[in-house]
Design a protein around this motif. Structure first.
Motif, PDB file in Angstrom:
ATOM      1  N   ILE A   1       0.853  -1.188   0.000  1.00 44.65           N
ATOM      2  CA  ILE A   1       0.000   0.000   0.000  1.00 44.65           C
ATOM      3  C   ILE A   1       0.884   1.231   0.000  1.00 44.65           C
ATOM      4  O   ILE A   1       2.013   1.204   0.485  1.00 44.65           O
ATOM      5  N   ASP A   2       0.375   2.331  -0.593  1.00 42.13           N
ATOM      6  CA  ASP A   2       1.158   3.564  -0.622  1.00 42.13           C
ATOM      7  C   ASP A   2       0.894   4.430   0.603  1.00 42.13           C
ATOM      8  O   ASP A   2       1.741   5.222   1.017  1.00 42.13           O
ATOM      9  N   SER A   3      -0.299   4.285   1.196  1.00 45.86           N
ATOM     10  CA  SER A   3      -0.677   4.988   2.424  1.00 45.86           C
ATOM     11  C   SER A   3      -1.621   4.077   3.204  1.00 45.86           C
ATOM     12  O   SER A   3      -2.218   3.150   2.646  1.00 45.86           O
ATOM     13  N   HIS A   4      -1.762   4.359   4.482  1.00 47.64           N
ATOM     14  CA  HIS A   4      -2.654   3.546   5.310  1.00 47.64           C
ATOM     15  C   HIS A   4      -4.112   3.945   5.078  1.00 47.64           C
ATOM     16  O   HIS A   4      -4.437   5.125   4.909  1.00 47.64           O
ATOM     17  N   ALA A   5      -4.982   2.954   5.085  1.00 51.06           N
ATOM     18  CA  ALA A   5      -6.420   3.195   4.942  1.00 51.06           C
ATOM     19  C   ALA A   5      -7.007   3.654   6.270  1.00 51.06           C
ATOM     20  O   ALA A   5      -6.390   3.549   7.330  1.00 51.06           O
ATOM     21  N   VAL A   6      -8.247   4.148   6.193  1.00 51.08           N
ATOM     22  CA  VAL A   6      -9.038   4.503   7.370  1.00 51.08           C
ATOM     23  C   VAL A   6     -10.302   3.660   7.351  1.00 51.08           C
ATOM     24  O   VAL A   6     -10.923   3.455   6.303  1.00 51.08           O
ATOM     25  N   PHE A   7     -10.679   3.130   8.513  1.00 53.66           N
ATOM     26  CA  PHE A   7     -11.948   2.410   8.652  1.00 53.66           C
ATOM     27  C   PHE A   7     -12.603   2.818   9.957  1.00 53.66           C
ATOM     28  O   PHE A   7     -11.960   2.801  11.010  1.00 53.66           O
ATOM     29  N   ASN A   8     -13.881   3.183   9.895  1.00 55.11           N
ATOM     30  CA  ASN A   8     -14.689   3.397  11.089  1.00 55.11           C
ATOM     31  C   ASN A   8     -16.007   2.659  10.928  1.00 55.11           C
ATOM     32  O   ASN A   8     -16.495   2.471   9.809  1.00 55.11           O
ATOM     33  N   PHE A   9     -16.575   2.235  12.026  1.00 56.67           N
ATOM     34  CA  PHE A   9     -17.837   1.493  12.033  1.00 56.67           C
ATOM     35  C   PHE A   9     -18.948   2.468  12.388  1.00 56.67           C
ATOM     36  O   PHE A   9     -19.135   2.817  13.547  1.00 56.67           O
ATOM     37  N   TYR A  10     -19.676   2.934  11.368  1.00 49.84           N
ATOM     38  CA  TYR A  10     -20.711   3.945  11.557  1.00 49.84           C
ATOM     39  C   TYR A  10     -22.071   3.270  11.710  1.00 49.84           C
ATOM     40  O   TYR A  10     -22.488   2.484  10.845  1.00 49.84           O
ATOM     41  N   THR A  11     -22.774   3.579  12.794  1.00 53.65           N
ATOM     42  CA  THR A  11     -24.088   3.009  13.041  1.00 53.65           C
ATOM     43  C   THR A  11     -25.068   4.103  13.449  1.00 53.65           C
ATOM     44  O   THR A  11     -24.742   5.284  13.434  1.00 53.65           O
ATOM     45  N   TYR A  12     -26.266   3.694  13.851  1.00 56.18           N
ATOM     46  CA  TYR A  12     -27.369   4.638  14.007  1.00 56.18           C
ATOM     47  C   TYR A  12     -27.107   5.820  14.935  1.00 56.18           C
ATOM     48  O   TYR A  12     -27.550   6.935  14.629  1.00 56.18           O
ATOM     49  N   PRO A  13     -26.379   5.695  16.068  1.00 56.59           N
ATOM     50  CA  PRO A  13     -26.165   6.903  16.880  1.00 56.59           C
ATOM     51  C   PRO A  13     -25.347   7.960  16.146  1.00 56.59           C
ATOM     52  O   PRO A  13     -25.560   9.167  16.326  1.00 56.59           O
ATOM     53  N   PHE A  14     -24.415   7.502  15.316  1.00 55.76           N
ATOM     54  CA  PHE A  14     -23.588   8.422  14.527  1.00 55.76           C
ATOM     55  C   PHE A  14     -24.442   9.160  13.501  1.00 55.76           C
ATOM     56  O   PHE A  14     -24.377  10.392  13.381  1.00 55.76           O
ATOM     57  N   PHE A  15     -25.253   8.421  12.768  1.00 55.15           N
ATOM     58  CA  PHE A  15     -26.094   9.051  11.748  1.00 55.15           C
ATOM     59  C   PHE A  15     -27.166   9.942  12.385  1.00 55.15           C
ATOM     60  O   PHE A  15     -27.528  10.983  11.846  1.00 55.15           O
ATOM     61  N   HIS A  16     -27.654   9.529  13.536  1.00 54.62           N
ATOM     62  CA  HIS A  16     -28.638  10.331  14.266  1.00 54.62           C
ATOM     63  C   HIS A  16     -28.035  11.662  14.702  1.00 54.62           C
ATOM     64  O   HIS A  16     -28.634  12.729  14.509  1.00 54.62           O
ATOM     65  N   LYS A  17     -26.844  11.622  15.262  1.00 57.26           N
ATOM     66  CA  LYS A  17     -26.208  12.844  15.762  1.00 57.26           C
ATOM     67  C   LYS A  17     -25.951  13.838  14.638  1.00 57.26           C
ATOM     68  O   LYS A  17     -26.170  15.051  14.788  1.00 57.26           O
ATOM     69  N   HIS A  18     -25.489  13.333  13.498  1.00 65.76           N
ATOM     70  CA  HIS A  18     -25.014  14.234  12.449  1.00 65.76           C
ATOM     71  C   HIS A  18     -26.066  14.547  11.383  1.00 65.76           C
ATOM     72  O   HIS A  18     -25.789  15.314  10.456  1.00 65.76           O
ATOM     73  N   SER A  19     -27.260  13.976  11.515  1.00 69.49           N
ATOM     74  CA  SER A  19     -28.336  14.321  10.581  1.00 69.49           C
ATOM     75  C   SER A  19     -29.597  14.783  11.286  1.00 69.49           C
ATOM     76  O   SER A  19     -30.515  15.293  10.643  1.00 69.49           O
ATOM     77  N   ASN A  20     -29.652  14.565  12.628  1.00 71.49           N
ATOM     78  CA  ASN A  20     -30.845  14.885  13.425  1.00 71.49           C
ATOM     79  C   ASN A  20     -32.075  14.107  12.991  1.00 71.49           C
ATOM     80  O   ASN A  20     -33.211  14.517  13.258  1.00 71.49           O
ATOM     81  N   VAL A  21     -31.879  12.961  12.335  1.00 69.01           N
ATOM     82  CA  VAL A  21     -33.016  12.150  11.912  1.00 69.01           C
ATOM     83  C   VAL A  21     -33.679  11.541  13.144  1.00 69.01           C
ATOM     84  O   VAL A  21     -33.008  11.067  14.063  1.00 69.01           O
ATOM     85  N   PRO A  22     -35.020  11.574  13.221  1.00 69.97           N
ATOM     86  CA  PRO A  22     -35.699  10.884  14.328  1.00 69.97           C
ATOM     87  C   PRO A  22     -35.447   9.377  14.233  1.00 69.97           C
ATOM     88  O   PRO A  22     -35.632   8.779  13.173  1.00 69.97           O
ATOM     89  N   LEU A  23     -35.027   8.771  15.328  1.00 70.11           N
ATOM     90  CA  LEU A  23     -34.621   7.377  15.263  1.00 70.11           C
ATOM     91  C   LEU A  23     -35.778   6.434  14.953  1.00 70.11           C
ATOM     92  O   LEU A  23     -35.574   5.404  14.305  1.00 70.11           O
ATOM     93  N   ASN A  24     -36.971   6.740  15.391  1.00 69.37           N
ATOM     94  CA  ASN A  24     -38.098   5.877  15.055  1.00 69.37           C
ATOM     95  C   ASN A  24     -38.291   5.794  13.547  1.00 69.37           C
ATOM     96  O   ASN A  24     -38.576   4.732  12.989  1.00 69.37           O
ATOM     97  N   GLU A  25     -38.120   6.934  12.862  1.00 65.92           N
ATOM     98  CA  GLU A  25     -38.222   6.936  11.399  1.00 65.92           C
ATOM     99  C   GLU A  25     -37.008   6.251  10.775  1.00 65.92           C
ATOM    100  O   GLU A  25     -37.129   5.535   9.769  1.00 65.92           O
ATOM    101  N   TYR A  26     -35.849   6.485  11.341  1.00 64.32           N
ATOM    102  CA  TYR A  26     -34.620   5.873  10.811  1.00 64.32           C
ATOM    103  C   TYR A  26     -34.740   4.347  10.811  1.00 64.32           C
ATOM    104  O   TYR A  26     -34.430   3.688   9.813  1.00 64.32           O
ATOM    105  N   PHE A  27     -35.205   3.776  11.911  1.00 62.00           N
ATOM    106  CA  PHE A  27     -35.282   2.322  12.008  1.00 62.00           C
ATOM    107  C   PHE A  27     -36.394   1.725  11.146  1.00 62.00           C
ATOM    108  O   PHE A  27     -36.252   0.595  10.665  1.00 62.00           O
ATOM    109  N   HIS A  28     -37.470   2.456  10.955  1.00 61.62           N
ATOM    110  CA  HIS A  28     -38.666   1.841  10.387  1.00 61.62           C
ATOM    111  C   HIS A  28     -39.076   2.379   9.024  1.00 61.62           C
ATOM    112  O   HIS A  28     -40.074   1.918   8.470  1.00 61.62           O
ATOM    113  N   ASN A  29     -38.289   3.281   8.464  1.00 59.63           N
ATOM    114  CA  ASN A  29     -38.567   3.793   7.120  1.00 59.63           C
ATOM    115  C   ASN A  29     -37.273   3.714   6.312  1.00 59.63           C
ATOM    116  O   ASN A  29     -36.380   4.542   6.495  1.00 59.63           O
ATOM    117  N   PRO A  30     -37.137   2.736   5.410  1.00 66.10           N
ATOM    118  CA  PRO A  30     -35.876   2.571   4.681  1.00 66.10           C
ATOM    119  C   PRO A  30     -35.451   3.806   3.901  1.00 66.10           C
ATOM    120  O   PRO A  30     -34.255   4.067   3.767  1.00 66.10           O
TER     121      PRO A  30
END
Length: 346
Positions: free
Chosen positions: A21-50
């Motif tokens: 490799i020429d440089s090191h990769a980055v990996f993070n495990f992004y899940t619902y609390p992350f998307f909730h915090k940074h989009s303000n999506v209501p979690l009930n809608e997030y889980f139940h509306n694709p």
């Protein structure tokens, strides 16, 4: 000219393949609390509306140069919800599962393998997955829903303390519960394969609780579970998320057939890589709790220090394991930028 997303994905692929490799990769495990915090999506809608889930993930990933893939996301409840676990939501809308009513062996043998298309959160995850595949924008990819480690699922169903005690006092009950869990998970993976196509590229196994066991029990009980889980999926890469206290089982991780492992900040990067005999790509080095409080300048400094500690080992990937949820997006972008710009000396 390639994008940061494309360069990062290629570096991760090469690291896992053991290629230069020429440089090191980055990996993070992004899940619902992350998307909730940074989009303000209501979690009930997030889980139940694709559609809502897809839009929330696309919105946030766009802010970090799309360095991540789309993924159906019902948290840690999918398998448990079909096996008698009680799904609950706290005052913030965060999803969790509480144990089933299991007191003795007779209770376990009444449990049947769950139908992934039944009235449970595996079905909801499959609906999310199908919607994402159908509406995935060009240039993005959709990952399979993660699988909880069989030991972790069984411990959630029985109760963590009781199940750990059962491994000594009630081994027959442990084996019976693990058996029904694995049958359920295999069916869940086959259902995902029908949507994504076979073989699944990789499956992320989240199995923090297995690290509660000592090395001997980990080898005797946990490693065979992974082989049984993936027996029907020989061409699927096994990725592990276990950021618990794992120093005592580092040498066991390659024996689980894993291509990649996201470890916790209790380990140093080369300790993880060399402990695995440099056979597994190890993803870590950053403490997510500390990272959440850093300025961008501090993030850049710490990322450079961690990359220095890699010593050019191509098996090392920059990652913040655990609760990435509160980390500012500008700090994640800084991670990406530092890793992209730091070249490995030939």
């Amino acid at each position: 000219m390639s994008t940061l997303r494309e360069r990062n994905a290629e570096r991760l692929r090469n690291s896992i393949a053991g290629a230069p490799i020429d440089s090191h990769a980055v990996f993070n495990f992004y899940t619902y609390p992350f998307f909730h915090k940074h989009s303000n999506v209501p979690l009930n809608e997030y889980f139940h509306n694709p559609a809502v889930m897809l839009e929330a993930q696309l919105e946030v990933l766009d802010k970090i140069d799309n360095c991540g893939n789309l993924m159906p996301d019902v948290g840690a409840v999918a398998e448990c919800s079909g096996l008698g676990g009680k799904v609950r939501f706290d005052s913030h809308g965060f999803i969790s599962v509480h144990e089933a009513e299991i007191e003795e062996y007779e209770d376990v043998i009444k449990i049947k393998p769950a139908d992934p298309y039944g009235d449970n959160y595996m079905r909801i995850a499959l609906e999310q997955l199908e919607y994402m595949v159908q509406h995935c924008p060009k240039g993005m990819k959709v990952n399979a829903h993660p699988i909880m480690g069989p030991f972790t699922v069984a411990a959630q169903l029985r109760g963590i303390s009781d199940f750990c005690a059962d491994t000594i006092a009630e081994p027959e009950m442990v084996d019976a519960l693990l058996d029904v869990v694995i049958q359920t998970q295999i069916a869940f993976l086959h259902a995902q394969e029908k949507i994504l196509g076979a073989p699944l590229h990789h499956v992320l196994v989240c199995d923090d609780l297995s690290a509660f066991l000592n090395p001997q029990m980990y080898e005797e009980l946990i490693l065979p579970l992974y082989d049984r889980l993936f027996a029907d999926f020989p061409n699927t890469q096994r990725w592990l998320h276990n950021d618990s206290t794992t120093r005592h089982i580092v040498s066991q991780i390659p024996k689980g057939g894993f291509s990649a492992w996201q470890y916790g900040p209790v380990l140093q990067p080369l300790e993880a890589a060399e402990g695995c005999g440099n056979q597994v790509t190890v993803m870590g080095g950053l403490n997510p709790v500390e990272l959440a409080g850093y300025t961008v300048e501090q993030t850049i400094d710490v990322c450079n220090q961690v990359i220095d500690s890699f010593q050019g080992n191509p098996r090392c990937v920059l990652s913040a394991a655990g609760s990435i949820n509160q980390v500012p997006l500008e700090n994640i972008r800084a991670m990406m930028r530092v890793a992209d710009e730091r070249k490995i000396s030939k």
